[in-house]
Design a protein around this motif. Structure first.
Motif, PDB file in Angstrom:
ATOM      1  N   PRO A  63       5.599  57.774  50.074  1.00  0.00           N
ATOM      2  CA  PRO A  63       6.601  56.708  50.076  1.00  0.00           C
ATOM      3  C   PRO A  63       7.110  56.393  51.483  1.00  0.00           C
ATOM      4  O   PRO A  63       7.425  55.246  51.789  1.00  0.00           O
ATOM      5  CB  PRO A  63       7.740  57.259  49.215  1.00  0.00           C
ATOM      6  N   SER A  64       7.152  57.403  52.335  1.00  0.00           N
ATOM      7  CA  SER A  64       7.631  57.159  53.696  1.00  0.00           C
ATOM      8  C   SER A  64       6.727  56.210  54.453  1.00  0.00           C
ATOM      9  O   SER A  64       7.156  55.501  55.346  1.00  0.00           O
ATOM     10  CB  SER A  64       7.673  58.462  54.476  1.00  0.00           C
ATOM     11  N   GLU A  65       5.452  56.258  54.096  1.00  0.00           N
ATOM     12  CA  GLU A  65       4.520  55.420  54.842  1.00  0.00           C
ATOM     13  C   GLU A  65       4.542  53.982  54.347  1.00  0.00           C
ATOM     14  O   GLU A  65       4.037  53.074  54.995  1.00  0.00           O
ATOM     15  CB  GLU A  65       3.114  55.986  54.644  1.00  0.00           C
ATOM     16  N   PHE A  66       5.107  53.810  53.162  1.00  0.00           N
ATOM     17  CA  PHE A  66       5.045  52.511  52.512  1.00  0.00           C
ATOM     18  C   PHE A  66       5.756  51.432  53.328  1.00  0.00           C
ATOM     19  O   PHE A  66       5.212  50.352  53.561  1.00  0.00           O
ATOM     20  CB  PHE A  66       5.661  52.636  51.120  1.00  0.00           C
ATOM     21  N   ALA A  67       6.962  51.759  53.815  1.00  0.00           N
ATOM     22  CA  ALA A  67       7.732  50.762  54.556  1.00  0.00           C
ATOM     23  C   ALA A  67       6.988  50.333  55.809  1.00  0.00           C
ATOM     24  O   ALA A  67       6.888  49.136  56.108  1.00  0.00           O
ATOM     25  CB  ALA A  67       9.090  51.332  54.917  1.00  0.00           C
ATOM     26  N   SER A  68       6.420  51.314  56.523  1.00  0.00           N
ATOM     27  CA  SER A  68       5.722  50.943  57.751  1.00  0.00           C
ATOM     28  C   SER A  68       4.494  50.096  57.433  1.00  0.00           C
ATOM     29  O   SER A  68       4.130  49.208  58.194  1.00  0.00           O
ATOM     30  CB  SER A  68       5.359  52.175  58.560  1.00  0.00           C
ATOM     31  N   SER A  69       3.867  50.344  56.255  1.00  0.00           N
ATOM     32  CA  SER A  69       2.713  49.513  55.895  1.00  0.00           C
ATOM     33  C   SER A  69       3.138  48.089  55.613  1.00  0.00           C
ATOM     34  O   SER A  69       2.441  47.139  55.964  1.00  0.00           O
ATOM     35  CB  SER A  69       2.003  50.016  54.651  1.00  0.00           C
ATOM     36  N   LEU A  70       4.281  47.934  54.971  1.00  0.00           N
ATOM     37  CA  LEU A  70       4.759  46.575  54.708  1.00  0.00           C
ATOM     38  C   LEU A  70       4.956  45.838  56.015  1.00  0.00           C
ATOM     39  O   LEU A  70       4.552  44.694  56.181  1.00  0.00           O
ATOM     40  CB  LEU A  70       6.086  46.619  53.949  1.00  0.00           C
ATOM     41  N   ASN A  71       5.583  46.531  56.974  1.00  0.00           N
ATOM     42  CA  ASN A  71       5.788  45.928  58.275  1.00  0.00           C
ATOM     43  C   ASN A  71       4.433  45.625  58.921  1.00  0.00           C
ATOM     44  O   ASN A  71       4.262  44.619  59.609  1.00  0.00           O
ATOM     45  CB  ASN A  71       6.633  46.868  59.145  1.00  0.00           C
ATOM     46  N   GLY A  72       3.443  46.488  58.622  1.00  0.00           N
ATOM     47  CA  GLY A  72       2.095  46.290  59.157  1.00  0.00           C
ATOM     48  C   GLY A  72       1.436  45.014  58.663  1.00  0.00           C
ATOM     49  O   GLY A  72       0.653  44.392  59.380  1.00  0.00           O
ATOM     50  N   ILE A  73       1.735  44.596  57.421  1.00  0.00           N
ATOM     51  CA  ILE A  73       1.160  43.331  56.954  1.00  0.00           C
ATOM     52  C   ILE A  73       2.111  42.173  57.226  1.00  0.00           C
ATOM     53  O   ILE A  73       2.140  41.176  56.521  1.00  0.00           O
ATOM     54  CB  ILE A  73       0.777  43.367  55.454  1.00  0.00           C
ATOM     55  N   ARG A  74       2.919  42.337  58.257  1.00  0.00           N
ATOM     56  CA  ARG A  74       3.761  41.269  58.787  1.00  0.00           C
ATOM     57  C   ARG A  74       4.962  40.924  57.898  1.00  0.00           C
ATOM     58  O   ARG A  74       5.511  39.843  57.999  1.00  0.00           O
ATOM     59  CB  ARG A  74       2.957  39.986  59.036  1.00  0.00           C
ATOM     60  N   VAL A  75       5.333  41.831  56.998  1.00  0.00           N
ATOM     61  CA  VAL A  75       6.615  41.648  56.329  1.00  0.00           C
ATOM     62  C   VAL A  75       7.675  41.981  57.356  1.00  0.00           C
ATOM     63  O   VAL A  75       7.540  42.950  58.099  1.00  0.00           O
ATOM     64  CB  VAL A  75       6.734  42.597  55.115  1.00  0.00           C
ATOM     65  N   ASN A  76       8.736  41.182  57.426  1.00  0.00           N
ATOM     66  CA  ASN A  76       9.811  41.418  58.378  1.00  0.00           C
ATOM     67  C   ASN A  76      10.306  42.857  58.273  1.00  0.00           C
ATOM     68  O   ASN A  76      10.479  43.391  57.186  1.00  0.00           O
ATOM     69  CB  ASN A  76      10.947  40.447  58.055  1.00  0.00           C
ATOM     70  N   TYR A  77      10.548  43.495  59.449  1.00  0.00           N
ATOM     71  CA  TYR A  77      10.863  44.920  59.381  1.00  0.00           C
ATOM     72  C   TYR A  77      12.163  45.191  58.641  1.00  0.00           C
ATOM     73  O   TYR A  77      12.359  46.251  58.056  1.00  0.00           O
ATOM     74  CB  TYR A  77      10.862  45.559  60.773  1.00  0.00           C
ATOM     75  N   LYS A  78      13.075  44.216  58.640  1.00  0.00           N
ATOM     76  CA  LYS A  78      14.338  44.456  57.941  1.00  0.00           C
ATOM     77  C   LYS A  78      14.093  44.555  56.432  1.00  0.00           C
ATOM     78  O   LYS A  78      14.685  45.386  55.742  1.00  0.00           O
ATOM     79  CB  LYS A  78      15.339  43.353  58.250  1.00  0.00           C
ATOM     80  N   ALA A  79      13.199  43.690  55.925  1.00  0.00           N
ATOM     81  CA  ALA A  79      12.870  43.781  54.496  1.00  0.00           C
ATOM     82  C   ALA A  79      12.164  45.096  54.217  1.00  0.00           C
ATOM     83  O   ALA A  79      12.415  45.742  53.196  1.00  0.00           O
ATOM     84  CB  ALA A  79      11.997  42.604  54.086  1.00  0.00           C
ATOM     85  N   ALA A  80      11.309  45.531  55.156  1.00  0.00           N
ATOM     86  CA  ALA A  80      10.598  46.798  54.962  1.00  0.00           C
ATOM     87  C   ALA A  80      11.590  47.953  54.913  1.00  0.00           C
ATOM     88  O   ALA A  80      11.464  48.865  54.096  1.00  0.00           O
ATOM     89  CB  ALA A  80       9.587  47.007  56.081  1.00  0.00           C
ATOM     90  N   VAL A  81      12.611  47.908  55.771  1.00  0.00           N
ATOM     91  CA  VAL A  81      13.626  48.969  55.757  1.00  0.00           C
ATOM     92  C   VAL A  81      14.411  48.922  54.449  1.00  0.00           C
ATOM     93  O   VAL A  81      14.759  49.969  53.881  1.00  0.00           O
ATOM     94  CB  VAL A  81      14.563  48.852  56.978  1.00  0.00           C
ATOM     95  N   ALA A  82      14.653  47.707  53.942  1.00  0.00           N
ATOM     96  CA  ALA A  82      15.358  47.612  52.653  1.00  0.00           C
ATOM     97  C   ALA A  82      14.567  48.334  51.569  1.00  0.00           C
ATOM     98  O   ALA A  82      15.139  49.060  50.743  1.00  0.00           O
ATOM     99  CB  ALA A  82      15.586  46.145  52.282  1.00  0.00           C
ATOM    100  N   VAL A  83      13.251  48.168  51.585  1.00  0.00           N
ATOM    101  CA  VAL A  83      12.422  48.866  50.596  1.00  0.00           C
ATOM    102  C   VAL A  83      12.529  50.379  50.795  1.00  0.00           C
ATOM    103  O   VAL A  83      12.693  51.137  49.837  1.00  0.00           O
ATOM    104  CB  VAL A  83      10.955  48.413  50.693  1.00  0.00           C
ATOM    105  N   ALA A  84      12.481  50.807  52.056  1.00  0.00           N
ATOM    106  CA  ALA A  84      12.591  52.245  52.321  1.00  0.00           C
ATOM    107  C   ALA A  84      13.924  52.782  51.804  1.00  0.00           C
ATOM    108  O   ALA A  84      13.987  53.866  51.227  1.00  0.00           O
ATOM    109  CB  ALA A  84      12.454  52.515  53.815  1.00  0.00           C
ATOM    110  N   LEU A  85      14.989  51.998  52.004  1.00  0.00           N
ATOM    111  CA  LEU A  85      16.309  52.454  51.534  1.00  0.00           C
ATOM    112  C   LEU A  85      16.350  52.531  50.009  1.00  0.00           C
ATOM    113  O   LEU A  85      16.979  53.418  49.437  1.00  0.00           O
ATOM    114  CB  LEU A  85      17.405  51.517  52.033  1.00  0.00           C
ATOM    115  N   THR A  86      15.676  51.590  49.360  1.00  0.00           N
ATOM    116  CA  THR A  86      15.622  51.642  47.899  1.00  0.00           C
ATOM    117  C   THR A  86      14.983  52.949  47.444  1.00  0.00           C
ATOM    118  O   THR A  86      15.499  53.644  46.571  1.00  0.00           O
ATOM    119  CB  THR A  86      14.795  50.476  47.348  1.00  0.00           C
ATOM    120  N   LEU A  87      13.862  53.292  48.069  1.00  0.00           N
ATOM    121  CA  LEU A  87      13.179  54.527  47.687  1.00  0.00           C
ATOM    122  C   LEU A  87      14.026  55.738  48.029  1.00  0.00           C
ATOM    123  O   LEU A  87      14.076  56.705  47.289  1.00  0.00           O
ATOM    124  CB  LEU A  87      11.827  54.625  48.398  1.00  0.00           C
TER     125      LEU A  87
END
Ligand SMILES: Nc1ncnc2c1ncn2[C@@H]1O[C@H](COP(=O)(O)OP(=O)(O)OP(=O)(O)O)[C@@H](O)[C@H]1O
Ligand SMILES: Nc1ncnc2c1ncn2[C@@H]1O[C@H](COP(=O)(O)OP(=O)(O)OP(=O)(O)O)[C@@H](O)[C@H]1O
Ligand SMILES: [Mg+2]
Ligand SMILES: [Mg+2]
Lengths: 571, 278, 185
Positions: free
Chosen positions: B141-165
């Protein structure tokens, strides 16, 4: 000590008023702190300590709005010209709530959080995280999630997370709250080691004065009602009257000295037990000790609550409680102590039926209560949970306290009278019309105590009732508990506060890793080295004092202190 | 209510699939699911499905880990099949342009076209599931947020997902504690109470959960601001992994499958549907 | 122009935690309805609350992440057409952000009407337009089925957002404090 001529922090005629408050919270603060100093800030609950911290780290005005007058300079620069990000490069803050501070999914990620925001490349990040984790002894836990960590380990992680940025100033807001005594002691040692090794400026906000004074500090600043009322070293502080006047708990050994009629002066160096010049007080202590008649009364009443061979596990794999047996007599006041994660809160949940035991029986007046529902048990047992936010469901204080009565269909006229009485006892009368959201943590905790007290339970369980409370409110609540205890209510306290245990509960049950390792008098527990180590407790300073005074039976000395104090309070 | 259900039972085996970076797995997952979502050709769907079941074995996923999901999915697919038949029994005919009736139920005629459409749909839905399970069970799960950012999802949205998890387990625990604490105050939540009372009472649980969460939002965002969150336009990730040759291989394979699917539709079937009836 | 699309740290944290609550309620606190594959979801009351307090971006992400995550946990894979529709509904709920006086501690008559008009519009667009269209586009589901489901979902989610959302906002308003209002008795 290194004393730069230029202060690193300088408040001049500084006043702050929160947006929603009618009065300023900080008044006319003038304070200079020099590079490399280690400062302790104490004061009653709600006196403005955290507010002062927020002004330093930039949360005021970045996050909390309000009116600022006067000047605050850090490193010679006016803070109003700096934003929170620039400030975060100079000052690192460890917040009181270690769960909120822990934003990463694992320890490693959490420590790296500041570096991630700084766009440090991943490889370099891993290196730096490893070396900082080593400093706080967390390098073997880098892939653990917060769920798997003890309170102390979370605290270490928070520390590493702010140290990684190489800031000049470290600010700790109540680092000891919710830590068991031994872990708290270690936390103070870690902070001190960092101070010695790195020469950083350190500010500690804390209620537990004696615990912080385990290692030395350069200055103690006392805040009351938003004003600085004292700024001195530890020796002069304990020799002065400031602590009594502001209602802050002085170290226990100092209290003992005063009871023995010893005039505590600066020359006695009583700020720390290690520096205390005991030869000046030895005779007085011995005389005082011999004069006290022991009052050991045995409780011969019927047992009200019985735990027989209780075992429990949350996940069916890892046992949290193993084979617990004890017997609580009607009208007793007992404390349950032990290290973080020992299973104390879990035990209280079993008693209330929140969780069901895997083995064993729980008896109430000899009758098995297995078939009783939560609601039925609640008629007998009232539980004040550790985390106040989980109990509060109404926006206003009055409604919250009245909720249980309303659900029990008590007529409204009676409710008002009962609620007002309880709020007064809990020191909440001045806030009766406030929304709960405007209260400090300690005040919220008191609301939850009030909401259970009002229901008049037969047995009352309080999980960490004094966390975040100052000495005055703590005493008020505890004295009220003593009163209802005399009326026959059985009281069980779950606590990390060794003073509380000593002062108020004749008997203590000690848990360590899910097992009961002791069940005896509080004085005996706190003088038994083996139990202390196993359960992460801390030897009381009274014991050390008794050794300095050459009293052979230290346990008896501690017991005498308790008896003496009890009689004093009953007068 | 099954509160003991784990969020992710991420298992720590060390297989080819576990070693792929989270970003690779996310992209492959998207390629393959888009392929089966796009195509209505049962041949393509079956190929992807067999392929993904093989992947599941490679990843050493046990049936016991996914049993609950499989049950949910089967119920879903089955009800979907039944109701879509009763709502539009002629849908297959209208898609394929022919009508071969072979039976009738409750006076509704059953055609091979409808049967074929519905069977295709069942496999289409079923084929996504193993892919999702592989992704869930092998991605840290920790890697998931960075992968989202990797496919050009805005990093703030990626952090929101990480916080959800990060906070989901905490919130789940709080919910349970509040539920119990309110019962201990005398709240009746069992079936004995009237519906409207039960509704009001369950609000007494949801409200503290939400308000304590709102308080927490304040404290957590303070903690994050104090550590410099959102001060710059980009962000690096402690948990991002370097690309390996295996990652490239996985990307190429799943990319090709996606392209092949589109190719089959455009040049062979001339539609998203494969039509065996003409 | 009211800057309702601004995102700060608080918005992000609210999104993350809001999505966690959404996921929890979406999975556990729902009442089945007579129309297949739809149920009365209390979670939309929560997304309406968060969207009104933190704006369209938070609203959209909360429903999107929350819905996707709970689908993934239960079914192994998100049902994209509905996940996207959820996101759209949360986004539109967010237009109530800064249009009511809830932050100043008032949520009465006019505010309640504004909020409810916006949430109904959001639910109608999301469930009667977006979800069915995507179902047809992505999954080739029969049109009459998906529109029936969509209309049911729109009604139930409007009730959920309307009743639960309104109650939560009223309760929230009661916790707000006015400037200089706090003094001890
Ligand atoms: N965000 C806020 N808005 C309005 N008033 C506040 C706010 N935060 C704190 N206060 C008030 O300011 C006063 C000082 O609060 P502060 O948190 O600084 O106290 P403290 O000394 O840290 O207390 P404690 O020991 O309980 O943490 C309190 O009366 C509190 O009600
Ligand atoms: N709801 C839960 N589900 C699973 N495990 C839990 C749960 N609550 C507590 N635990 C685990 O059970 C153990 C005992 O926890 P408990 O809260 O009873 O400890 P405690 O003695 O009260 O600690 P503290 O002094 O830190 O409050 C811990 O390891 C904790 O992680
Ligand atoms: Mg404070
Ligand atoms: Mg506990």
């Amino acid at each position: 000590m290194l004393m730069n001529s230029k202060p690193i922090i300088e408040f001049t005629n500084f006043t702050f008023q929160y947006f929603s408050q009618a009065q300023p919270t900080l008044h006319d603060i003038n304070l200079k702190i020099y590079t490399g100093q280690k400062i302790l800030i104490v004061g009653p609950s709600g006196s403005g300590k955290s507010t002062l911290g927020h002004c330093l780290n930039g949360l005021i005005p970045f996050s909390y709005k309000g009116e600022v007058h006067g000047s605050l300079k850090i490193n010679g620069r006016e803070t109003s010209t700096l934003d929170i990000f620039k400030l975060s490069k100079t000052i690192g803050t460890v917040l009181q709530d270690s769960d909120a501070q822990f934003v990463g999914l694992t320890v490693g990620e959490d420590i790296a959080f500041a570096l991630e925001n700084d766009n440090i490349p991943t490889d370099e990040m891993h290196q730096r995280v490893r070396s900082v984790a080593q400093m706080v002894d967390m390098h073997n836990w880098l892939t653990s999630s917060p769920f798997e960590l003890s309170g102390g380990q979370k605290q270490r992680t928070s520390l590493a997370g702010v140290m990684i940025d190489d800031v000049d100033i470290l600010l700790f807001d109540e680092p000891l709250a919710n830590l068991d005594p031994a872990t708290g002691k270690i936390a103070i040692e870690i902070i001190d080691d960092i101070h010695k090794q790195s020469g950083k400026t350190i500010l500690i906000i804390e209620h537990r004065l004696e615990d912080v004074l385990h290692r030395d500090v350069d200055r103690v600043i006392v805040i009351n009602d938003g004003r600085i009322i004292a700024d001195m070293d530890a020796h002069s502080l304990v020799a002065s009257v400031v602590l009594q006047e502001t209602g802050i708990r002085e170290p226990l050994y100092v209290t003992a000295l005063k009871y023995a009629g010893v005039q505590v002066t600066e020359a006695m160096q009583a700020g720390y037990i290690e520096t205390l010049k005991s030869e000046l007080s030895r005779d007085a202590l011995q005389i005082w000790y011999r004069r006290i008649q022991p009052t050991r009364q045995l409780n011969t009443r019927l047992s009200i609550l019985n735990m027989e061979n209780i075992s429990f596990s949350y996940d069916g794999l890892r046992p949290v409680l193993e084979d617990i047996n004890f017997d609580i007599k009607e009208g007793e006041m007992v404390s349950i102590v032990g290290k973080n994660g020992a299973g104390k809160s879990t035990l209280s949940k079993l008693l209330c039926g929140f969780e069901r035991e895997d083995h064993g029986r729980i008896l109430y007046r000899g009758e098995d209560i297995r078939t009783k529902s939560i609601k039925e048990r609640a008629e007998i047992i009232g539980l004040v949970m550790q985390n106040p936010n989980q109990m509060i469901s109404k926006p206003l204080i009055f409604d919250e306290v009245a909720l249980g009565l309303r659900l029990r269909q008590v007529p409204e006229e009676k409710i008002t009278a009962r609620v007002e009485k309880v709020l007064k006892v809990c020191g909440l009368a001045p806030f009766i019309e406030w929304p709960i959201s405007a209260l400090s943590y300690g005040q919220k905790k008191r609301v939850t105590i009030a909401s259970i007290l009002v229901l008049d339970p037969k047995i009352l369980i309080l999980d960490e009732p004094t966390a975040g409370q100052d000495y005055r409110h703590y005493t008020e609540i505890m004295e009220f508990l003593v009163e209802i205890n005399k009326l026959g209510v059985t009281i069980i306290l779950i606590t990390h506060d060794m003073h509380l245990m000593l002062e108020y509960t004749p008997r203590a049950i000690v848990l360590a890793d899910g097992r009961k390792i002791a069940d005896t008098t509080a004085a005996e527990v706190l003088t038994d080295a083996k139990v202390i180590v196993e359960a992460n407790l801390k030897e009381t300073s009274l014991f050390a004092l008794s050794q300095m005074a050459d009293v052979e039976d230290g346990t008896q000395f501690v017991q005498s202190f308790i008896d003496y104090e009890r009689r004093l309070k009953n007068r | 209510m099954n509160m003991k259900m784990k969020l992710f039972s991420y298992n720590l085996a060390d297989t080819f699939i576990h070693r792929l970076s989270g970003l690779t797995k996310l992209i492959c997952f998207l390629f393959l699911t888009f392929a089966v979502m796009y195509s209505y050709d049962i041949r393509v769907i079956l190929v992807v499905m067999v392929f993904s079941i093989l992947l599941m074995r490679t990843a050493q996923i046990q049936f016991s880990q996914v049993r609950l999901m499989v049950i949910y999915v089967l119920i879903f697919i089955f009800t979907n099949a039944v109701i879509s038949f009763f709502f539009s029994p002629e849908f297959g005919t209208s898609i394929y342009g022919t009508s071969h009736e072979f039976a009738s139920v409750f006076g509704i005629s059953l055609t091979f076209e409808q049967l074929f459409y519905q069977v295709t749909k069942i496999f289409k839905y079923a084929s996504v599931i193993p892919l999702g399970m592989i992704f869930l069970l092998t991605t840290n799960p920790s890697e998931f947020a960075s992968s989202l950012n990797g496919i050009r999802v805005n990093y703030k949205a990626a952090v929101a997902v990480a916080l959800t998890l990060r906070y989901f387990p905490d919130i789940q625990r709080d919910y349970k504690d509040i539920y119990l604490a309110q019962q201990a105050r005398g709240l009746e939540l069992s079936r004995k109470a009237k519906f409207i009372d039960r509704f009001k009472n369950s609000l007494l649980i949801v409200i503290p959960l939400i308000f304590s969460t709102l308080d927490r939002v304040e404290v957590i965002s303070n903690a994050m601001d104090l550590r410099g969150f959102s001060k710059s336009k980009t962000r690096t990730w402690y948990m991002s992994r370097n690309f390996s040759r295996q990652d490239a291989l996985a990307l190429v394979v799943s990319g090709l499958i996606f392209i092949a699917t589109v190719f089959v539709s455009i040049f062979i079937n001339h539609s998203r549907f494969y039509n065996p009836f003409i | 122009m009211r800057d309702i699309f601004k995102v700060n740290t608080k918005t992000i944290v609210a999104t993350g935690l809001g999505a966690a609550i959404f996921t929890l309620l979406f999975m556990y606190v729902k009442v089945p309805s007579p129309v297949p594959e739809t149920s009365f979801q209390t979670a939309y009351g929560v997304s309406a609350l968060f969207a009104t307090l933190f704006g369209p971006i938070a609203g959209a992400l909360i429903s999107f992440i929350g819905h996707a995550l709970s689908d993934a946990i239960q079914y192994g894979s998100p049902w994209w057409s509905w996940v996207i529709a959820s996101g759209v509904s949360g986004f539109i709920f967010g237009f109530a952000f800064k249009r009511t006086k809830v932050e100043e501690g008032e949520f009465k008559g006019k505010d309640i009407i504004t909020f409810n008009i916006i949430q109904v519009i959001g639910n109608v667009i999301a469930w009667v337009v977006i979800a069915p269209l995507l179902d047809i586009l992505i999954y080739q589901e029969p049109a009459n089925l998906v529109f029936t489901q969509g209309i049911t979902a729109a009604i139930m989610n409007s009730v959920s957002a309307g009743v639960i959302g309104t109650l939560l906002l009223v309760a929230y308003a009661a916790t707000r404090t006015k400037k200089g209002s706090l003094s001890m008795k």
